[in-house]
Scaffold this motif. Structure first.
Motif, PDB file in Angstrom:
ATOM      1  N   ALA A  10       0.867  -1.172   0.000  1.00  0.00           N
ATOM      2  CA  ALA A  10       0.000   0.000   0.000  1.00  0.00           C
ATOM      3  C   ALA A  10       0.908   1.227   0.000  1.00  0.00           C
ATOM      4  O   ALA A  10       2.065   1.147   0.444  1.00  0.00           O
ATOM      5  CB  ALA A  10      -0.910   0.011   1.234  1.00  0.00           C
ATOM      6  N   PRO A  11       0.405   2.367  -0.479  1.00  0.00           N
ATOM      7  CA  PRO A  11       1.245   3.573  -0.530  1.00  0.00           C
ATOM      8  C   PRO A  11       1.352   4.271   0.815  1.00  0.00           C
ATOM      9  O   PRO A  11       0.905   5.405   0.996  1.00  0.00           O
ATOM     10  CB  PRO A  11       0.523   4.437  -1.579  1.00  0.00           C
ATOM     11  CG  PRO A  11      -0.913   4.065  -1.434  1.00  0.00           C
ATOM     12  CD  PRO A  11      -0.902   2.590  -1.136  1.00  0.00           C
ATOM     13  N   VAL A  12       1.931   3.586   1.780  1.00  0.00           N
ATOM     14  CA  VAL A  12       2.189   4.158   3.100  1.00  0.00           C
ATOM     15  C   VAL A  12       3.629   3.822   3.486  1.00  0.00           C
ATOM     16  O   VAL A  12       4.105   2.715   3.221  1.00  0.00           O
ATOM     17  CB  VAL A  12       1.203   3.637   4.168  1.00  0.00           C
ATOM     18  CG1 VAL A  12      -0.176   4.231   3.961  1.00  0.00           C
ATOM     19  CG2 VAL A  12       1.110   2.127   4.151  1.00  0.00           C
ATOM     20  N   ASN A  13       4.310   4.784   4.095  1.00  0.00           N
ATOM     21  CA  ASN A  13       5.706   4.548   4.443  1.00  0.00           C
ATOM     22  C   ASN A  13       5.830   3.852   5.801  1.00  0.00           C
ATOM     23  O   ASN A  13       4.845   3.643   6.502  1.00  0.00           O
ATOM     24  CB  ASN A  13       6.510   5.855   4.404  1.00  0.00           C
ATOM     25  CG  ASN A  13       6.030   6.890   5.411  1.00  0.00           C
ATOM     26  OD1 ASN A  13       5.545   6.546   6.492  1.00  0.00           O
ATOM     27  ND2 ASN A  13       6.168   8.170   5.069  1.00  0.00           N
ATOM     28  N   HIS A 176      -5.108   8.613   7.879  1.00  0.00           N
ATOM     29  CA  HIS A 176      -3.906   9.060   7.168  1.00  0.00           C
ATOM     30  C   HIS A 176      -4.189   9.042   5.671  1.00  0.00           C
ATOM     31  O   HIS A 176      -4.594   8.008   5.118  1.00  0.00           O
ATOM     32  CB  HIS A 176      -2.717   8.141   7.468  1.00  0.00           C
ATOM     33  CG  HIS A 176      -1.499   8.479   6.647  1.00  0.00           C
ATOM     34  ND1 HIS A 176      -0.671   9.530   6.973  1.00  0.00           N
ATOM     35  CD2 HIS A 176      -0.998   7.928   5.510  1.00  0.00           C
ATOM     36  CE1 HIS A 176       0.298   9.601   6.073  1.00  0.00           C
ATOM     37  NE2 HIS A 176       0.117   8.644   5.175  1.00  0.00           N
ATOM     38  N   VAL A 177      -3.994  10.182   5.037  1.00  0.00           N
ATOM     39  CA  VAL A 177      -4.108  10.272   3.579  1.00  0.00           C
ATOM     40  C   VAL A 177      -2.705  10.186   3.005  1.00  0.00           C
ATOM     41  O   VAL A 177      -1.829  11.005   3.334  1.00  0.00           O
ATOM     42  CB  VAL A 177      -4.789  11.585   3.157  1.00  0.00           C
ATOM     43  CG1 VAL A 177      -4.807  11.713   1.632  1.00  0.00           C
ATOM     44  CG2 VAL A 177      -6.218  11.645   3.697  1.00  0.00           C
ATOM     45  N   SER A 178      -2.474   9.197   2.174  1.00  0.00           N
ATOM     46  CA  SER A 178      -1.137   8.991   1.616  1.00  0.00           C
ATOM     47  C   SER A 178      -0.702  10.193   0.782  1.00  0.00           C
ATOM     48  O   SER A 178      -1.479  10.744   0.001  1.00  0.00           O
ATOM     49  CB  SER A 178      -1.118   7.729   0.750  1.00  0.00           C
ATOM     50  OG  SER A 178      -1.377   6.584   1.527  1.00  0.00           O
ATOM     51  N   THR A 179       0.542  10.587   0.989  1.00  0.00           N
ATOM     52  CA  THR A 179       1.084  11.716   0.246  1.00  0.00           C
ATOM     53  C   THR A 179       1.509  11.267  -1.150  1.00  0.00           C
ATOM     54  O   THR A 179       1.657  10.066  -1.431  1.00  0.00           O
ATOM     55  CB  THR A 179       2.297  12.301   0.972  1.00  0.00           C
ATOM     56  OG1 THR A 179       3.353  11.322   0.977  1.00  0.00           O
ATOM     57  CG2 THR A 179       1.952  12.674   2.403  1.00  0.00           C
ATOM     58  N   LEU A 180       1.751  12.257  -2.008  1.00  0.00           N
ATOM     59  CA  LEU A 180       2.240  11.926  -3.344  1.00  0.00           C
ATOM     60  C   LEU A 180       3.595  11.233  -3.254  1.00  0.00           C
ATOM     61  O   LEU A 180       3.892  10.313  -4.032  1.00  0.00           O
ATOM     62  CB  LEU A 180       2.337  13.196  -4.196  1.00  0.00           C
ATOM     63  CG  LEU A 180       2.693  12.987  -5.672  1.00  0.00           C
ATOM     64  CD1 LEU A 180       1.663  12.106  -6.372  1.00  0.00           C
ATOM     65  CD2 LEU A 180       2.822  14.333  -6.389  1.00  0.00           C
ATOM     66  N   ALA A 181       4.410  11.646  -2.288  1.00  0.00           N
ATOM     67  CA  ALA A 181       5.712  11.002  -2.105  1.00  0.00           C
ATOM     68  C   ALA A 181       5.559   9.531  -1.727  1.00  0.00           C
ATOM     69  O   ALA A 181       6.321   8.666  -2.197  1.00  0.00           O
ATOM     70  CB  ALA A 181       6.521  11.736  -1.039  1.00  0.00           C
ATOM     71  N   GLU A 182       4.589   9.227  -0.865  1.00  0.00           N
ATOM     72  CA  GLU A 182       4.350   7.824  -0.501  1.00  0.00           C
ATOM     73  C   GLU A 182       3.881   7.029  -1.714  1.00  0.00           C
ATOM     74  O   GLU A 182       4.308   5.885  -1.921  1.00  0.00           O
ATOM     75  CB  GLU A 182       3.313   7.752   0.615  1.00  0.00           C
ATOM     76  CG  GLU A 182       3.861   8.143   1.976  1.00  0.00           C
ATOM     77  CD  GLU A 182       2.792   8.130   3.049  1.00  0.00           C
ATOM     78  OE1 GLU A 182       2.969   7.409   4.049  1.00  0.00           O
ATOM     79  OE2 GLU A 182       1.773   8.839   2.896  1.00  0.00           O
ATOM     80  N   TRP A 183       2.979   7.612  -2.511  1.00  0.00           N
ATOM     81  CA  TRP A 183       2.543   6.951  -3.749  1.00  0.00           C
ATOM     82  C   TRP A 183       3.736   6.698  -4.673  1.00  0.00           C
ATOM     83  O   TRP A 183       3.881   5.597  -5.233  1.00  0.00           O
ATOM     84  CB  TRP A 183       1.515   7.814  -4.469  1.00  0.00           C
ATOM     85  CG  TRP A 183       0.094   7.523  -4.153  1.00  0.00           C
ATOM     86  CD1 TRP A 183      -0.755   8.286  -3.403  1.00  0.00           C
ATOM     87  CD2 TRP A 183      -0.691   6.407  -4.612  1.00  0.00           C
ATOM     88  NE1 TRP A 183      -2.011   7.711  -3.357  1.00  0.00           N
ATOM     89  CE2 TRP A 183      -1.996   6.559  -4.094  1.00  0.00           C
ATOM     90  CE3 TRP A 183      -0.415   5.288  -5.403  1.00  0.00           C
ATOM     91  CZ2 TRP A 183      -3.017   5.641  -4.335  1.00  0.00           C
ATOM     92  CZ3 TRP A 183      -1.424   4.364  -5.652  1.00  0.00           C
ATOM     93  CH2 TRP A 183      -2.706   4.542  -5.122  1.00  0.00           C
ATOM     94  N   ASP A 184       4.566   7.721  -4.869  1.00  0.00           N
ATOM     95  CA  ASP A 184       5.698   7.576  -5.789  1.00  0.00           C
ATOM     96  C   ASP A 184       6.660   6.491  -5.320  1.00  0.00           C
ATOM     97  O   ASP A 184       7.145   5.674  -6.114  1.00  0.00           O
ATOM     98  CB  ASP A 184       6.435   8.907  -5.919  1.00  0.00           C
ATOM     99  CG  ASP A 184       5.670   9.935  -6.747  1.00  0.00           C
ATOM    100  OD1 ASP A 184       4.640   9.575  -7.350  1.00  0.00           O
ATOM    101  OD2 ASP A 184       6.107  11.106  -6.784  1.00  0.00           O
ATOM    102  N   VAL A 232      -6.576   6.385   1.515  1.00  0.00           N
ATOM    103  CA  VAL A 232      -6.772   6.785   2.902  1.00  0.00           C
ATOM    104  C   VAL A 232      -6.793   5.544   3.783  1.00  0.00           C
ATOM    105  O   VAL A 232      -7.334   4.506   3.402  1.00  0.00           O
ATOM    106  CB  VAL A 232      -8.087   7.586   3.075  1.00  0.00           C
ATOM    107  CG1 VAL A 232      -9.314   6.762   2.690  1.00  0.00           C
ATOM    108  CG2 VAL A 232      -8.226   8.114   4.496  1.00  0.00           C
ATOM    109  N   THR A 233      -6.156   5.644   4.933  1.00  0.00           N
ATOM    110  CA  THR A 233      -6.190   4.580   5.933  1.00  0.00           C
ATOM    111  C   THR A 233      -6.857   5.141   7.184  1.00  0.00           C
ATOM    112  O   THR A 233      -6.395   6.140   7.747  1.00  0.00           O
ATOM    113  CB  THR A 233      -4.782   4.072   6.272  1.00  0.00           C
ATOM    114  OG1 THR A 233      -4.079   3.769   5.055  1.00  0.00           O
ATOM    115  CG2 THR A 233      -4.864   2.816   7.115  1.00  0.00           C
ATOM    116  N   LEU A 234      -7.949   4.502   7.581  1.00  0.00           N
ATOM    117  CA  LEU A 234      -8.747   4.965   8.712  1.00  0.00           C
ATOM    118  C   LEU A 234      -8.623   3.999   9.882  1.00  0.00           C
ATOM    119  O   LEU A 234      -8.657   2.774   9.692  1.00  0.00           O
ATOM    120  CB  LEU A 234     -10.220   5.078   8.311  1.00  0.00           C
ATOM    121  CG  LEU A 234     -10.551   6.036   7.165  1.00  0.00           C
ATOM    122  CD1 LEU A 234     -12.002   5.859   6.741  1.00  0.00           C
ATOM    123  CD2 LEU A 234     -10.272   7.482   7.577  1.00  0.00           C
TER     124      LEU A 234
END
Length: 240
Positions: A10-13, A176-184, A232-234
């Motif tokens: 998932a796009p989370v660091n 937490h809403v994933s940032t563009l950096a996390e997506w990248d 988004v992760t809730l």
């Protein structure tokens, strides 16, 4: 191999994963259940961070299970982590879970609310659900919407997504809403690890297909949903 460089699918660091787990695990002997666990990376991380917890992950595919089990044994947490190959819709847990995770796996239930209904069935009283799902950061063009909503699951914007969850009887206590950096980071890791494997194994019969899959995914991301699709992760508790 697509998650070799980014085990959390998932796009989370890493810092976000740790923070979300710390917020969800409210007791030292908590039992965790991950519905659609992938390789089981969230649970492996939880077992490392919280020495008293037990965890079960369920996924229709057992790809990566052996690697996760070996790593769990190496870290000394293998006796507290169980991975089960089964359709999550059919799975019935022998015990209630203090924390139920469903990260990017709502499609396995058809859509977001059925995933929450499944989590509720498995959840202990006063338990916590960690739910991760996509939403539209901005309105997609029709072709992109058709590409990414080709099954039963449809996405909405963030306010609508959260409102649906709340209307279903849940209270967000964190998000937490994933940032563009996390997506990248996630997408470059996904495409890059697959491409690197293909280049390192040019004689393997699957190398050509792996390289093509990496290129196609990279193009779909860079020229399609980058900056359009959000995640988004809730952290949720049942509303009294």
């Amino acid at each position: 191999m697509t998650h070799a460089d980014h085990p959390i699918a998932a796009p989370v660091n890493d810092l976000t994963v740790t923070d979300l787990l710390d917020r969800a695990i409210r007791r030292p002997d908590a039992h965790l259940l991950d519905l659609g666990c992938g390789e089981g990376a969230w649970l492996l991380r939880a077992a490392q961070l919280h020495e008293g917890i037990t965890a079960v992950g369920v996924d229709i595919s057992d790809a990566g299970f052996d690697r996760t089990r070996a790593e769990a044994d190496r870290l000394g947490v293998g006796d507290r982590l169980d991975l089960v190959q089964q359709d999550v819709v059919e799975y019935r847990s022998p015990r209630k879970a203090d924390v139920v995770l469903s990260i990017g796996a709502a499609y396995a239930f058809g859509e977001l609310l059925p995933a929450l209904a499944a989590a509720r069935r498995h959840l202990a009283e006063d338990g916590v659900v960690v739910l991760g799902d996509c939403f539209w950061e901005r309105e997609p063009d029709p072709a992109l919407r058709a590409e990414l909503e080709d099954g039963p699951q449809k996405y909405a914007d963030l306010p609508t997504t959260v409102a649906r969850v709340v209307a279903d009887g849940w209270t967000p206590v964190h998000g937490h809403v994933s940032t563009l950096a996390e997506w990248d980071e996630y997408e470059w890791s996904w495409t890059g690890s697959l491409a690197a494997w293909a280049l390192d194994h040019p004689d393997h019969p699957d190398s050509g297909q792996a390289l093509a899959t990496s290129a196609a995914h990279r193009d779909s991301w860079l020229n399609g949903y980058r900056g359009v699709l959000g995640f988004v992760t809730l952290v949720l508790r049942p509303t009294p």
